[in-house]
Design a protein around this motif. Structure first.
Motif, PDB file in Angstrom:
ATOM      1  N   HIS A 232       4.040   5.803   9.890  1.00  0.00           N
ATOM      2  CA  HIS A 232       4.329   5.265  11.219  1.00  0.00           C
ATOM      3  C   HIS A 232       5.812   4.956  11.318  1.00  0.00           C
ATOM      4  CE1 HIS A 232       0.128   4.510  12.588  1.00  0.00           C
ATOM      5  NE2 HIS A 232      -0.025   4.874  11.329  1.00  0.00           N
TER       6      HIS A 232
ATOM      7  N   VAL B 160       3.295   3.470   5.322  1.00  0.00           N
ATOM      8  CA  VAL B 160       2.045   4.186   5.538  1.00  0.00           C
ATOM      9  C   VAL B 160       0.987   3.136   5.854  1.00  0.00           C
ATOM     10  CG1 VAL B 160       0.361   5.756   4.507  1.00  0.00           C
ATOM     11  CG2 VAL B 160       2.761   5.903   3.828  1.00  0.00           C
ATOM     12  N   ASP B 161       0.407   3.226   7.044  1.00  0.00           N
ATOM     13  CA  ASP B 161      -0.525   2.181   7.472  1.00  0.00           C
ATOM     14  C   ASP B 161      -1.917   2.407   6.872  1.00  0.00           C
ATOM     15  OD1 ASP B 161      -1.939   0.250   8.699  1.00  0.00           O
ATOM     16  OD2 ASP B 161      -1.550   0.919  10.758  1.00  0.00           O
ATOM     17  N   PRO B 162      -2.376   1.473   6.051  1.00  0.00           N
ATOM     18  CA  PRO B 162      -3.704   1.650   5.455  1.00  0.00           C
ATOM     19  C   PRO B 162      -4.825   1.177   6.376  1.00  0.00           C
ATOM     20  CG  PRO B 162      -2.683  -0.328   4.596  1.00  0.00           C
ATOM     21  CD  PRO B 162      -1.712   0.252   5.587  1.00  0.00           C
ATOM     22  N   GLY B 163      -4.482   0.611   7.538  1.00  0.00           N
ATOM     23  CA  GLY B 163      -5.502   0.049   8.427  1.00  0.00           C
ATOM     24  C   GLY B 163      -5.762  -1.398   8.052  1.00  0.00           C
TER      25      GLY B 163
ATOM     26  N   ARG C 132      -5.599   2.100  -2.730  1.00  0.00           N
ATOM     27  CA  ARG C 132      -6.354   0.917  -2.278  1.00  0.00           C
ATOM     28  C   ARG C 132      -6.784   0.076  -3.480  1.00  0.00           C
ATOM     29  NH1 ARG C 132      -7.567   2.060   3.189  1.00  0.00           N
ATOM     30  NH2 ARG C 132      -8.935   0.286   3.452  1.00  0.00           N
TER      31      ARG C 132
ATOM     32  N   TYR D 272       0.838  -1.204   0.000  1.00  0.00           N
ATOM     33  CA  TYR D 272       0.000   0.000   0.000  1.00  0.00           C
ATOM     34  C   TYR D 272       0.875   1.257   0.000  1.00  0.00           C
ATOM     35  CZ  TYR D 272      -3.059   3.685   1.658  1.00  0.00           C
ATOM     36  OH  TYR D 272      -3.725   4.876   1.780  1.00  0.00           O
ATOM     37  N   THR D 273       1.955   1.215   0.780  1.00  0.00           N
ATOM     38  CA  THR D 273       2.842   2.378   0.860  1.00  0.00           C
ATOM     39  C   THR D 273       3.399   2.719  -0.522  1.00  0.00           C
ATOM     40  OG1 THR D 273       3.452   1.780   3.118  1.00  0.00           O
ATOM     41  CG2 THR D 273       4.921   3.293   1.979  1.00  0.00           C
TER      42      THR D 273
END
Lengths: 190, 113
Positions: A106, B58-61, A46, A32-33
């Motif tokens: 994070h 980057v945390d997408p959840g 996404r 995703y990053t």
């Protein structure tokens, strides 16, 4: 690649669905990053991630293991992001959002370095997001994810020469943006 | 020695990432021009900063992993349904072909008789 990931890949290749699920859970945040860095916005990232794992699931048997599994995933991600951008351009004629909000990543390593470099990294993320998508894709894949020019050219469907030219342009823009020399600063102020 | 802008930029960033060793003439230019040296230092800083982003995620959840897995399931299901439909079609075609061949055989025998 850590052994457990290699084991999961081997099991998933044999059709073990639980192993594939575990692989997704182990790698989706990184995928995703990269997708977020390539597309510049969360919604597209996404969509790209979903395409990536669907493609990975279908193509896993063809993964020969001569590259790391994560590198293989990065290449699929680059390819899916390019396809996605093309689809968007055809259907909606809207630009990828270059100045999209970049969420705070994070940090989970080395708190001292984190404090020292946080500001620079934040400025860099903003500068990256402001690059035109074609330049951004190359610099992200080469300088953050270490993909060779040949792989980048193949996944973005461009020549190796074009990939190198884009990389130089992207680096130059980032350098001028983040570390302008005195004459560049003066020119900017005018 | 003066460089045009594109060549300068390309050379400096490649020297900074270690993929190019400048030739003697370029090296002289680089060593004697403070601007080139300053730019080279900035490229090195830039590349280090870019490398450091590799460690950031980057945390997408957690919901995204569930969405991905649901999509894979859906794809598998569609593939499964397609396989069943294809097998049924094949079975139907085989039965129809067999029936056709049988009928033709019976008709041919009747005509012969």
């Amino acid at each position: 690649m850590p052994d457990d990931l290699a084991d999961l890949v081997a099991a998933a290749k044999e059709g073990d669905r639980t192993a594939f699920d575990a692989l997704v859970r182990a790698t989706y945040a990184e995928t995703y990053t990269l997708a977020f860095r390539l597309t510049g916005n969360e919604e597209d990232a996404r969509d790209v991630v979903q395409d990536v794992y669907l493609r990975a699931f279908k193509g896993l048997r063809r993964f020969r293991g001569d590259a790391q599994f994560t590198t293989w995933l990065y290449r699929i991600t680059a390819n899916c992001a390019t396809t996605h951008a093309g689809r968007r351009a055809r259907h909606r004629h809207d630009e990828l959002i270059d100045d999209a909000h970049v969420p705070d990543p994070h940090h989970d390593r080395d708190p001292e370095a984190r404090a020292d470099n946080r500001e620079l990294r934040e400025r860099l993320q903003v500068a990256l997001a402001a690059l035109p998508p074609k330049l951004r894709a190359v610099v992200v894949l080469r300088d953050i994810y270490d993909l060779p020019h040949e792989a980048i050219a193949k996944e973005l469907d461009i020549t190796e020469t074009a990939a190198k030219v884009r990389l130089h342009r992207a680096r130059r823009r980032l350098r001028e943006d983040l570390f302008p020399l005195p004459d560049e600063e003066r020119a900017r102020a005018v | 020695v003066r460089f045009d802008d594109d060549r300068l930029s390309a050379l400096l960033s490649d020297v900074a990432d270690g993929t190019v060793d400048p030739d003697a003439a370029d090296l002289v230019a680089l060593e004697h021009d403070l601007r080139f040296q300053a730019e080279l230092v900035q490229y090195r800083k830039l590349l280090r900063a870019l490398h450091s982003l590799r460690l950031e995620v980057v945390d997408p959840g957690p919901a995204l992993a569930d969405e991905v897995l649901a999509l894979v399931d859906e794809g598998l299901e569609r593939h499964g349904v397609r396989s069943v439909v294809t097998s049924r079609r094949l079975a139907y075609l085989a039965a129809a072909t067999a029936a056709g061949v049988g009928s033709a055989f019976v008709l041919a025998r009747r005509r012969a008789a």
